[in-house]
Each structure stands twice: as C-alpha cells, then as structure tokens.
Design a protein around this motif. Structure first.
Motif, PDB file in Angstrom:
ATOM      1  N   LEU A 127      43.011  46.225  44.232  1.00 13.67           N
ATOM      2  CA  LEU A 127      41.644  45.723  43.653  1.00 13.67           C
ATOM      3  C   LEU A 127      40.490  46.213  44.469  1.00 13.67           C
ATOM      4  O   LEU A 127      39.641  46.577  44.045  1.00 13.67           O
ATOM      5  N   PHE A 162      51.818  43.139  35.684  1.00 11.40           N
ATOM      6  CA  PHE A 162      50.482  42.810  36.114  1.00 11.40           C
ATOM      7  C   PHE A 162      49.767  44.069  36.494  1.00 11.40           C
ATOM      8  O   PHE A 162      48.459  44.303  36.158  1.00 11.40           O
ATOM      9  N   ASN A 166      46.265  44.933  34.797  1.00 11.99           N
ATOM     10  CA  ASN A 166      45.006  44.708  35.575  1.00 11.99           C
ATOM     11  C   ASN A 166      44.552  46.219  35.792  1.00 11.99           C
ATOM     12  O   ASN A 166      43.326  46.165  35.592  1.00 11.99           O
ATOM     13  N   THR A 167      45.220  47.434  35.995  1.00 12.83           N
ATOM     14  CA  THR A 167      44.816  48.653  35.815  1.00 12.83           C
ATOM     15  C   THR A 167      43.898  48.993  34.725  1.00 12.83           C
ATOM     16  O   THR A 167      42.658  49.637  34.590  1.00 12.83           O
ATOM     17  N   CYS A 169      42.700  47.204  32.460  1.00 14.40           N
ATOM     18  CA  CYS A 169      41.305  46.348  32.078  1.00 14.40           C
ATOM     19  C   CYS A 169      40.346  46.529  33.203  1.00 14.40           C
ATOM     20  O   CYS A 169      39.319  46.596  32.340  1.00 14.40           O
ATOM     21  N   CYS A 170      40.693  46.705  34.349  1.00 16.68           N
ATOM     22  CA  CYS A 170      39.644  46.678  35.416  1.00 16.68           C
ATOM     23  C   CYS A 170      38.889  48.169  35.477  1.00 16.68           C
ATOM     24  O   CYS A 170      37.975  48.298  35.562  1.00 16.68           O
ATOM     25  N   SER A 325      40.075  40.341  37.206  1.00 19.37           N
ATOM     26  CA  SER A 325      41.466  40.413  37.791  1.00 19.37           C
ATOM     27  C   SER A 325      41.967  38.804  37.888  1.00 19.37           C
ATOM     28  O   SER A 325      43.137  38.674  37.791  1.00 19.37           O
ATOM     29  N   LEU A 328      43.184  37.468  34.548  1.00 22.39           N
ATOM     30  CA  LEU A 328      44.490  38.224  34.114  1.00 22.39           C
ATOM     31  C   LEU A 328      45.754  37.588  34.957  1.00 22.39           C
ATOM     32  O   LEU A 328      46.697  37.551  34.146  1.00 22.39           O
ATOM     33  N   PHE A 329      45.494  37.392  36.183  1.00 20.18           N
ATOM     34  CA  PHE A 329      46.508  37.115  37.245  1.00 20.18           C
ATOM     35  C   PHE A 329      47.722  36.009  36.365  1.00 20.18           C
ATOM     36  O   PHE A 329      48.910  36.370  36.478  1.00 20.18           O
TER      37      PHE A 329
END
Length: 503
Positions: A127, A162, A166-167, A169-170, A325, A328-329
């Motif tokens: 991140l 994850f 995460n990748t 979405c971010c 993030s 999402l976690f």
C-alpha cells in the motif's frame, strides 16, 4: 523494542500460541531437511522458512521464532512510521503512536508467533508503494508490489485474495478511475504475484492432489459454517497425528478432516451462511473493540472518507486509498471468523486517519487535548492486560510437567482429558505424541481406541473440571480386556494426575 523483548523474554519463553506447536514442528522439519512433511497447506511457510534457518544455526525453536517474529514486528513499526511521515502527522502525534506501537508489538510478537506481523508488514509495504509519487507511471513499481504480494501470500494465505481485490480497487482510485490504466497496472502486479507463487502452489498440488493456494480457506469455511469439523470416516474418538513424529493432529488437520460442506452446496447451507455472516459482523465489532474502544468510530471515519467528497477535501490526497484498503481488509473474514489479530493490518491505517482528524484545524470544533493522548493509549488496554495477566509465565506449567514426564522415562504416545491447548504443549515439550479426544467417552470406547492406534498412556487430570474434557465415570479408571486395572504411574510433584500405562 528489541531491548524490551530481551528483558521480558524470560517470562514469556514458554508461551506457545494455539497454532504454535504446528508452526514450530514444521520449522523443525525444514531445518532437518524433512521437506515433504514440512510442506503444509494449512500453515503458511514464510516464518517457518526463516525460523528453520535459525534452528539450523543452532538456536532452539521457540527463541528462533521470537527473533524472526520480532524482525516482522520491526518491519511493521518502520512501515507504520513511513505512513505517519507520508501524511505529515504532527511530531508529537508520531511519537505517541510509535511508543504505542512498540508496546503493542511486544505483545503481538508473543501472542501470535508466526504469520500475522509479517503479512501486515508486506501488505502495508504494498500500500505504501502504491502511494509513492507517480506510481501509475512507473511499471517497475507494479512489478515490485506483485513480488511483495507473493511474500505476503507466503506469510499468510489470506493475502492472496486480498492482494487481488486491494490492487484492483486501489489502483482504480489512484488512476483517477481510469479503468484502462488501472486494469493494466493490476494485471502486471497480479500476474507477477501469481507467477512467483506458482512453485509453492505446485508443491501443494504435489502433496494434496488438488490445485489450491491453501487448505486453510476450505477447511475454515467448512468448520465455521456448520459450527464444527466433519471428521474423516473411521475417526470415532481420538484424532491421530498425521505423522509418527507429530505432536498432534493440528500439525496438518487436512488428514483427519472429511467432507467440507460449503454454502453453495445447498439452499439450507446458503441460508445458514447468511446467519453466520450476521453473527460474524457482531464478532467483527468485538474484535475492533479488542484493538481500541475508538476503532468502530475510526471504521465509520474510513467510510466517510471513501464516500463523502465534501468531508475528504479537508485531508491529504491519498488518504481515500488508505481508507478504502482499511475497509476492504476485513471483508474476506466475514465467511469465516474474526479475531483481533486478523485486523492488525488496520491498526497503523486507523492511526493515520484518527491522527489527521485530531490535528485537523478545518473543523469548527476544538479537539480536547486529552483525546489526542487517549486515542494512542486506547490501543494498549488489551495488550498490557494480556502481557501482565494472561500471558505472564504462561506455558511454564506445561514445560515443567513435560520435563517431569521425560525424567520419569515416559515415551511414546498419550491421550487424556485435559484441553488440547495444554496437552499439545506438553506433547511438544516432551516429544510425546498426543491423541486428542473429540468428545466424552466411556472406558470401553477408550480401550477400543487405544488398541486401534497403539496409544501408550492415558493422562487423567482429576481436578479443575472446567478445563478438561469430561469422562463418563466420576472415579475414573481403565481396565484391560480381562477386567484388570491398568498400572498407574504417580508423579510426586503432580498428584492431580493419574497416568495409566496401557500396554
């Protein structure tokens, strides 16, 4: 932090978390070159590999694991400080959070001696790289986060799904919602992670005969859905360890597990999963409160940062990605279970968001100075309590008892009526094998089972009934097929135990 851990280590040197016997056994297998048995689909390999390296150098398994976990904690601390600097937290706020994290990590190193801290360090590093200047224009950084994502997966299997989510979405936010650019970045990063992970996935396939990133997800989803494991056919009372030199079955539960029901198998299970998810949301709240009494408020803050444009204009750019993030976690755990340690990744992110709110001068109300101290201190309530009460000298009793068993000449395997968490540590410290009972049993059932597996001893604990699995007889004794009672071994220092020799 290292100095503090060195000072307090004598009072925590015997502490083994519930998963620790499995991880320590696997680490020892790697160190001894027993690779085929060391490869394990339920327990992640990263910390085991590093711990095995120290064992090979001559260090004992438990201090080896503590050193390796402290390295992960050190990385966790430095990457957290990097976030504090990236978002320009006030110097005083940084010091408060850093001191809080030192105490928190001293607790975390022992509370979960493998997995979680390394996973958090790697995922936070991913991140942080995403927040670097011109990330979307630097393909080398896309490959870098893919490689670090692989390490996060090796540290804990939850990182695999994850990292992908995460990748995707971010990067969508980081590219200004440019789907084409964000998809390009995501494909490069995820492909790098998958390719680097393939040797381990192949090793799991070679051992278990299935394509999987981990057996933990399958087993955990099944267990938490129906509320209990479904054992393999033929298992009646005792759970056999997977290998002749395993402490007990928890080293690899795949070999005693039977069918794995999942919510997509029937409408009834689908409905049950919805009920479980609702209950897990309550456990999520409880787990958040186990981190800080302010954590639910910080969760709402993250939601507002994500969805309220008017609110987030008061904060630095990039904070929305942190908030996303953060939200999402925990999503993946809603199908399984929540524990506070599963949310450690969110701790430094919550500190960043909370710290920025507390020092933000754009709001029309004045933040009490006491609250700026209360927020960091709130993260220490549970860690300090556990360090001083729950964990202090924990495991020493089992270590001393195991040493007495060795001195007495007791070798081989045993079962007993005390809880598996205690007896598994006795097994690890003594070198014995523990056959864990799964329910209350009668004496005739026990005799059938010990003959089936060739169990050598039964350790019957006669007091503290709240801690042990009940036997059907109040005055318990075991008789052979001819009706003769098996010999009892009395230990002068442990009169509360009756140890029956079953051979």
């Amino acid at each position: 932090m290292w100095v503090v851990l060195y000072i307090i280590y004598p009072h925590y040197q015997y502490y083994i978390d519930p998963d620790g016997t499995a991880y320590l056994t696997i680490s020892r297998r790697y160190a001894n070159g027993d690779i085929q048995r060391a490869i394990n689909g339920y327990w992640s390999p990263w910390s085991c590999w590093l711990t095995a390296g120290l064992i090979r150098l001559g260090l004992q398994p438990i201090p080896s694991s503590v050193v390796i976990n402290t390295l992960g904690a050190t990385g966790f601390l430095f990457i957290s400080q990097s976030f504090f600097l990236r978002f320009s937290l006030a110097r005083t706020m940084q010091w408060l959070f850093d001191l809080t994290l030192v105490v928190f990590l001293c607790y975390a190193v022992f509370w979960q001696s493998f997995d979680d801290l390394w996973e958090c360090f790697f995922l936070l590093s991913v991140l942080r790289i995403m927040l670097a200047a011109r990330f979307a224009e630097r393909p080398a950084l896309w490959v870098a986060i893919g490689f670090i994502g692989t390490l996060a997966y090796f540290a804990k299997a939850y990182s695999f799904p994850f990292f992908i989510l995460n990748t995707l979405c971010c990067t969508w936010l980081l590219t200004g919602k440019d789907w084409k650019r964000s998809l390009t970045i995501s494909v490069v990063a995820i492909a790098t992670m998958v390719v680097c992970s393939l040797p381990w996935i192949w090793a799991l396939h070679s051992k278990y005969g299935i394509w999987t990133t981990s057996t933990a997800g399958t087993l955990n989803m099944s267990w938490y859905l129906v509320g209990h494991p479904v054992w393999k056919e033929g298992i009646d009372l005792l759970l056999p360890p997977p290998y002749p030199d395993s402490p007990y079955y928890w080293e690899d539960p795949w070999f005693v597990n039977g069918p794995t029901p999942h919510f997509w198998d029937s409408w009834q299970l689908f409905g049950l999963q919805i009920l479980r998810a609702g209950y897990n949301l309550f456990k999520l709240l409880r787990s958040m409160l186990g981190l800080s009494v302010f954590f639910p408020i910080l969760f709402l803050l993250a939601s507002r940062l994500c969805f309220s444009k008017q609110f987030r204009v008061h904060f630095p750019s990039g904070l929305r990605v942190v908030a996303l993030s953060f939200l999402l976690f925990p999503l993946g755990y809603i199908l399984i279970n929540y524990e506070s340690r599963y949310l450690w990744y969110m701790v430094p992110l919550s500190m960043v968001m909370g710290g920025l709110v507390l020092q933000n001068a754009a709001f029309n109300f004045r933040i009490p100075r006491a609250l700026k101290v209360a927020l960091p201190l709130s993260f220490l309530i549970v860690p300090v309590w556990r360090l001083m009460v729950e964990m202090y000298d924990e495991g020493k009793y089992e270590y001393d008892f195991a040493r007495t068993l060795k001195v007495t000449g007791i070798t081989g395997s045993f079962t007993g009526n005390e809880r598996a968490r205690s007896m598994s540590k006795v097994a690890f410290f003594s070198g014995l094998q523990y056959f864990s009972p799964i329910r209350e049993f009668r004496q005739d059932t026990l005799l059938k089972e010990v003959r089936k597996y060739g169990v050598d001893y039964c350790v019957y604990f006669r007091t503290r009934s709240e801690y042990h699995i009940p036997f059907s007889a109040r005055n318990f004794s075991i008789y052979d097929e001819s009706g003769k009672e098996f010999p009892r071994i009395k230990l002068a220092d442990y009169p509360q135990y009756n140890i029956y020799y079953l051979r």
